[in-house]
Scaffold this motif. Structure first.
Motif, PDB file in Angstrom:
ATOM      1  N   THR A   1      31.098  59.434  43.223  1.00  0.00           N
ATOM      2  CA  THR A   1      30.972  60.820  43.674  1.00  0.00           C
ATOM      3  C   THR A   1      32.151  61.268  44.536  1.00  0.00           C
ATOM      4  N   SER A   2      33.013  60.314  44.931  1.00  0.00           N
ATOM      5  CA  SER A   2      34.205  60.648  45.713  1.00  0.00           C
ATOM      6  C   SER A   2      35.288  59.618  45.414  1.00  0.00           C
ATOM      7  N   ASP A   3      36.494  59.867  45.892  1.00  0.00           N
ATOM      8  CA  ASP A   3      37.601  58.932  45.698  1.00  0.00           C
ATOM      9  C   ASP A   3      37.379  57.658  46.498  1.00  0.00           C
ATOM     10  N   VAL A   4      37.614  56.502  45.849  1.00  0.00           N
ATOM     11  CA  VAL A   4      37.442  55.205  46.494  1.00  0.00           C
ATOM     12  C   VAL A   4      38.576  54.298  46.039  1.00  0.00           C
ATOM     13  N   GLN A   5      39.187  53.574  46.979  1.00  0.00           N
ATOM     14  CA  GLN A   5      40.180  52.580  46.589  1.00  0.00           C
ATOM     15  C   GLN A   5      39.452  51.287  46.245  1.00  0.00           C
ATOM     16  N   ILE A   6      39.607  50.847  44.998  1.00  0.00           N
ATOM     17  CA  ILE A   6      38.970  49.623  44.520  1.00  0.00           C
ATOM     18  C   ILE A   6      40.049  48.559  44.403  1.00  0.00           C
ATOM     19  N   LEU A   7      39.752  47.385  44.952  1.00  0.00           N
ATOM     20  CA  LEU A   7      40.704  46.272  44.978  1.00  0.00           C
ATOM     21  C   LEU A   7      40.084  45.064  44.293  1.00  0.00           C
ATOM     22  N   ILE A   8      40.878  44.382  43.464  1.00  0.00           N
ATOM     23  CA  ILE A   8      40.467  43.131  42.830  1.00  0.00           C
ATOM     24  C   ILE A   8      41.234  42.007  43.508  1.00  0.00           C
ATOM     25  N   GLU A   9      40.503  41.004  44.008  1.00  0.00           N
ATOM     26  CA  GLU A   9      41.132  39.847  44.640  1.00  0.00           C
ATOM     27  C   GLU A   9      40.570  38.573  44.021  1.00  0.00           C
ATOM     28  N   ARG A  10      41.443  37.630  43.746  1.00  0.00           N
ATOM     29  CA  ARG A  10      40.983  36.324  43.300  1.00  0.00           C
ATOM     30  C   ARG A  10      40.485  35.567  44.529  1.00  0.00           C
ATOM     31  N   THR A  11      39.385  34.826  44.384  1.00  0.00           N
ATOM     32  CA  THR A  11      38.800  34.110  45.504  1.00  0.00           C
ATOM     33  C   THR A  11      38.280  32.769  45.017  1.00  0.00           C
ATOM     34  N   ASP A  12      37.888  31.925  45.941  1.00  0.00           N
ATOM     35  CA  ASP A  12      37.292  30.643  45.574  1.00  0.00           C
ATOM     36  C   ASP A  12      35.886  30.862  45.034  1.00  0.00           C
ATOM     37  N   VAL A  13      35.469  29.975  44.128  1.00  0.00           N
ATOM     38  CA  VAL A  13      34.104  30.032  43.610  1.00  0.00           C
ATOM     39  C   VAL A  13      33.171  29.597  44.737  1.00  0.00           C
ATOM     40  N   PRO A  14      32.190  30.431  45.091  1.00  0.00           N
ATOM     41  CA  PRO A  14      31.269  30.055  46.178  1.00  0.00           C
ATOM     42  C   PRO A  14      30.517  28.762  45.838  1.00  0.00           C
TER      43      PRO A  14
ATOM     44  N   VAL B   1      41.130  49.759  36.862  1.00  0.00           N
ATOM     45  CA  VAL B   1      41.865  48.905  37.793  1.00  0.00           C
ATOM     46  C   VAL B   1      42.097  47.583  37.080  1.00  0.00           C
ATOM     47  N   GLN B   2      43.342  47.096  37.096  1.00  0.00           N
ATOM     48  CA  GLN B   2      43.668  45.805  36.505  1.00  0.00           C
ATOM     49  C   GLN B   2      44.395  44.971  37.526  1.00  0.00           C
ATOM     50  N   GLY B   3      44.019  43.711  37.620  1.00  0.00           N
ATOM     51  CA  GLY B   3      44.704  42.795  38.511  1.00  0.00           C
ATOM     52  C   GLY B   3      44.117  41.417  38.396  1.00  0.00           C
ATOM     53  N   GLU B   4      44.937  40.413  38.603  1.00  0.00           N
ATOM     54  CA  GLU B   4      44.481  39.019  38.570  1.00  0.00           C
ATOM     55  C   GLU B   4      43.874  38.656  37.215  1.00  0.00           C
TER      56      GLU B   4
ATOM     57  N   ARG C   1      37.244  30.478  37.741  1.00  0.00           N
ATOM     58  CA  ARG C   1      37.809  31.612  38.471  1.00  0.00           C
ATOM     59  C   ARG C   1      36.705  32.510  39.013  1.00  0.00           C
ATOM     60  N   ALA C   2      36.931  33.049  40.192  1.00  0.00           N
ATOM     61  CA  ALA C   2      35.999  34.008  40.793  1.00  0.00           C
ATOM     62  C   ALA C   2      36.816  35.147  41.385  1.00  0.00           C
ATOM     63  N   PHE C   3      36.210  36.330  41.419  1.00  0.00           N
ATOM     64  CA  PHE C   3      36.899  37.517  41.907  1.00  0.00           C
ATOM     65  C   PHE C   3      36.016  38.279  42.867  1.00  0.00           C
ATOM     66  N   ARG C   4      36.666  38.929  43.823  1.00  0.00           N
ATOM     67  CA  ARG C   4      35.975  39.808  44.767  1.00  0.00           C
ATOM     68  C   ARG C   4      36.464  41.230  44.466  1.00  0.00           C
ATOM     69  N   PHE C   5      35.511  42.151  44.391  1.00  0.00           N
ATOM     70  CA  PHE C   5      35.834  43.560  44.186  1.00  0.00           C
ATOM     71  C   PHE C   5      35.445  44.293  45.456  1.00  0.00           C
ATOM     72  N   THR C   6      36.392  44.985  46.066  1.00  0.00           N
ATOM     73  CA  THR C   6      36.103  45.702  47.303  1.00  0.00           C
ATOM     74  C   THR C   6      36.365  47.184  47.105  1.00  0.00           C
ATOM     75  N   PRO C   7      35.689  48.034  47.877  1.00  0.00           N
ATOM     76  CA  PRO C   7      34.939  47.735  49.085  1.00  0.00           C
ATOM     77  C   PRO C   7      33.561  47.150  48.768  1.00  0.00           C
ATOM     78  N   ALA C   8      33.129  46.244  49.617  1.00  0.00           N
ATOM     79  CA  ALA C   8      31.816  45.618  49.466  1.00  0.00           C
ATOM     80  C   ALA C   8      30.718  46.669  49.621  1.00  0.00           C
TER      81      ALA C   8
END
Length: 83
Positions: free
Chosen positions: A44-57, A29-32, A66-73
């Protein structure tokens, strides 16, 4: 023949799409400006993985600010990933 098919799949997986469905066969997965490589057997199964740019906590430092969130959490992997 199998090597050629694998190469074609890797080339197709290299696009900048911040969300991709990855399964037991692995993928990328590539993004941001970030790349996540999921090796075969990590899921073990298909999962949709999303990369989102987010604020640094607050209270954390980030390289280049830069900070990134990878979902699903809460997703766990059977083998380590490469980010």
């Amino acid at each position: 023949m199998r090597c050629l098919i694998t190469l074609c799949l890797l080339i197709l997986a290299c696009g900048e799409d911040p969300a991709r469905t990855i399964g037991p066969g692995g993928g990328m997965v590539q993004g941001e400006g970030v790349t996540v490589v999921v090796p075969p057997g990590a899921l073990t199964s298909d999962v949709q993985i999303l990369i989102e740019r987010t604020d640094v906590p607050e209270g954390f430092a980030a390289v280049g600010g830069r900070a990134f969130r990878f979902t699903p959490a809460g997703l766990t992997f059977e083998v380590p990933l490469t980010v």
